[in-house]
Motif scaffolding. Sequence first.
Motif, PDB file in Angstrom:
ATOM      1  N   VAL A 274       0.842  -1.208   0.000  1.00  0.00           N
ATOM      2  CA  VAL A 274       0.000   0.000   0.000  1.00  0.00           C
ATOM      3  C   VAL A 274       0.869   1.247   0.000  1.00  0.00           C
ATOM      4  N   VAL A 275       1.897   1.255   0.837  1.00  0.00           N
ATOM      5  CA  VAL A 275       2.806   2.400   0.877  1.00  0.00           C
ATOM      6  C   VAL A 275       3.462   2.607  -0.499  1.00  0.00           C
ATOM      7  N   GLY A 276       3.894   1.515  -1.122  1.00  0.00           N
ATOM      8  CA  GLY A 276       4.509   1.637  -2.437  1.00  0.00           C
ATOM      9  C   GLY A 276       3.544   2.145  -3.493  1.00  0.00           C
ATOM     10  N   LEU A 277       2.316   1.640  -3.491  1.00  0.00           N
ATOM     11  CA  LEU A 277       1.335   2.061  -4.496  1.00  0.00           C
ATOM     12  C   LEU A 277       0.931   3.519  -4.315  1.00  0.00           C
ATOM     13  N   VAL A 278       0.728   3.931  -3.067  1.00  0.00           N
ATOM     14  CA  VAL A 278       0.357   5.338  -2.832  1.00  0.00           C
ATOM     15  C   VAL A 278       1.508   6.259  -3.219  1.00  0.00           C
ATOM     16  N   GLY A 279       2.744   5.876  -2.860  1.00  0.00           N
ATOM     17  CA  GLY A 279       3.897   6.677  -3.264  1.00  0.00           C
ATOM     18  C   GLY A 279       4.044   6.764  -4.761  1.00  0.00           C
ATOM     19  N   LEU A 280       3.802   5.645  -5.454  1.00  0.00           N
ATOM     20  CA  LEU A 280       3.860   5.655  -6.921  1.00  0.00           C
ATOM     21  C   LEU A 280       2.785   6.556  -7.507  1.00  0.00           C
ATOM     22  N   ALA A 281       1.588   6.510  -6.933  1.00  0.00           N
ATOM     23  CA  ALA A 281       0.501   7.358  -7.434  1.00  0.00           C
ATOM     24  C   ALA A 281       0.827   8.842  -7.232  1.00  0.00           C
ATOM     25  N   LEU A 282       1.398   9.190  -6.082  1.00  0.00           N
ATOM     26  CA  LEU A 282       1.770  10.588  -5.841  1.00  0.00           C
ATOM     27  C   LEU A 282       2.846  11.047  -6.817  1.00  0.00           C
ATOM     28  N   GLU A 283       3.839  10.194  -7.045  1.00  0.00           N
ATOM     29  CA  GLU A 283       4.916  10.577  -7.961  1.00  0.00           C
ATOM     30  C   GLU A 283       4.398  10.730  -9.384  1.00  0.00           C
ATOM     31  N   GLN A 284       3.556   9.796  -9.831  1.00  0.00           N
ATOM     32  CA  GLN A 284       3.020   9.889 -11.193  1.00  0.00           C
ATOM     33  C   GLN A 284       2.125  11.108 -11.363  1.00  0.00           C
ATOM     34  N   ALA A 285       1.394  11.472 -10.317  1.00  0.00           N
ATOM     35  CA  ALA A 285       0.575  12.682 -10.397  1.00  0.00           C
ATOM     36  C   ALA A 285       1.449  13.918 -10.571  1.00  0.00           C
ATOM     37  N   LEU A 286       2.576  13.965  -9.875  1.00  0.00           N
ATOM     38  CA  LEU A 286       3.477  15.108 -10.021  1.00  0.00           C
ATOM     39  C   LEU A 286       4.190  15.093 -11.365  1.00  0.00           C
ATOM     40  N   VAL A 287       4.506  13.900 -11.882  1.00  0.00           N
ATOM     41  CA  VAL A 287       5.083  13.814 -13.235  1.00  0.00           C
ATOM     42  C   VAL A 287       4.095  14.355 -14.258  1.00  0.00           C
ATOM     43  N   TRP A 288       2.825  13.982 -14.109  1.00  0.00           N
ATOM     44  CA  TRP A 288       1.795  14.490 -15.028  1.00  0.00           C
ATOM     45  C   TRP A 288       1.672  16.012 -14.910  1.00  0.00           C
ATOM     46  N   LEU A 289       1.740  16.513 -13.685  1.00  0.00           N
ATOM     47  CA  LEU A 289       1.662  17.956 -13.487  1.00  0.00           C
ATOM     48  C   LEU A 289       2.864  18.659 -14.116  1.00  0.00           C
ATOM     49  N   ALA A 290       4.049  18.055 -13.989  1.00  0.00           N
ATOM     50  CA  ALA A 290       5.241  18.652 -14.587  1.00  0.00           C
ATOM     51  C   ALA A 290       5.144  18.677 -16.104  1.00  0.00           C
ATOM     52  N   LYS A 291       4.598  17.598 -16.691  1.00  0.00           N
ATOM     53  CA  LYS A 291       4.433  17.580 -18.148  1.00  0.00           C
ATOM     54  C   LYS A 291       3.434  18.631 -18.603  1.00  0.00           C
ATOM     55  N   LYS A 292       2.344  18.765 -17.859  1.00  0.00           N
ATOM     56  CA  LYS A 292       1.351  19.780 -18.220  1.00  0.00           C
ATOM     57  C   LYS A 292       1.941  21.176 -18.111  1.00  0.00           C
ATOM     58  N   ALA A 293       2.733  21.407 -17.074  1.00  0.00           N
ATOM     59  CA  ALA A 293       3.357  22.726 -16.897  1.00  0.00           C
ATOM     60  C   ALA A 293       4.355  22.999 -17.994  1.00  0.00           C
ATOM     61  N   SER A 294       5.153  21.998 -18.383  1.00  0.00           N
ATOM     62  CA  SER A 294       6.112  22.178 -19.464  1.00  0.00           C
ATOM     63  C   SER A 294       5.422  22.416 -20.785  1.00  0.00           C
TER      64      SER A 294
END
Length: 299
Positions: A274-294
């Motif tokens: 669960v810790v790994g999946l939630v951490g992965l989801a948070l990181e992927q959300a920020l990656v998506w945000l970074a791509k949108k910002a770029s």
Amino acid sequence: MSTAETFSPTLAAGPVATAARSARPRKRKTLLAAAPPSLQPLVRFIRWLVPPLLGLIAFVLLWSLVSQVSRGSLPGPVSTWASATELFADPFYQNGPNDQGIGWNILMSLGRVGVGFGLAAVVGIPLGFMIGRFDFLSRMTAPVISLLRPVSPLAWLPIGLLVFKAASPASIWVIFISSIWPMILNTAAGVRAVPQDYLNVARVLRLSEWKVFSVILLPAVLPHMLTGVRLAIGTAWLVIVAAEMLTGGVGLGFWVWDEWNNLNVEHILIAIFVVGLVGLALEQALVWLAKKASFGQGE
């Protein structure tokens, strides 16, 4: 006619050149190029899916092997899956303050991470801009940052307990102090990487400091800043479990420790995933945000 006269560089190089050309690797058609256009999306999907799927299968097989070698002391994938289906059948039950479903524990941990991380962003990102913008401030804060940044996050927990007199604010304090450094350092590095010509033009045009920030610095620093945010959220999510193990209350860390006291190893393994999946989801959300910002910046 002499031997020197009959020698021809072209003729001599002919067999060598032919051999060299034959030794060159021939271009092979890839599976994607050889596939009909209608099947190319399917081929792309298979090429994307197969490597991680093979990795997961290898991981489960290794886990099963270790479980068999340990003679049941480490639960295997089948028993862990059965326990997980039972656990997530009712993730939000409440039987008292210290007996709550895993859903409540996840939400409480996410809430503490959100508060601590948000406070770190509010303080760290503006401070990073100022440190990168003003050389005097950078040299003034450099020894303090160099001294405090390597300190283990859990070393700050007793200070939080001493100051706040409660477990939850102390955990938030640990999240704050551990996630502020990546945002300060990456934002400051991004400001320093802005070409000096841009700042010279701003000086010639006599732009205000707010204009320099909003028009020049912010668009240029955004990729560095988002990298710091990604590193900070990863650090925060790593630290919260250890902090909750020591402070108690409701949260994933306390839940893991409670399950260890009950010798329920299946639930501990579930918490790890669960810790790994939630951490992965948070990181992927920020990656998506970074791509949108770029992408928005490119427009």
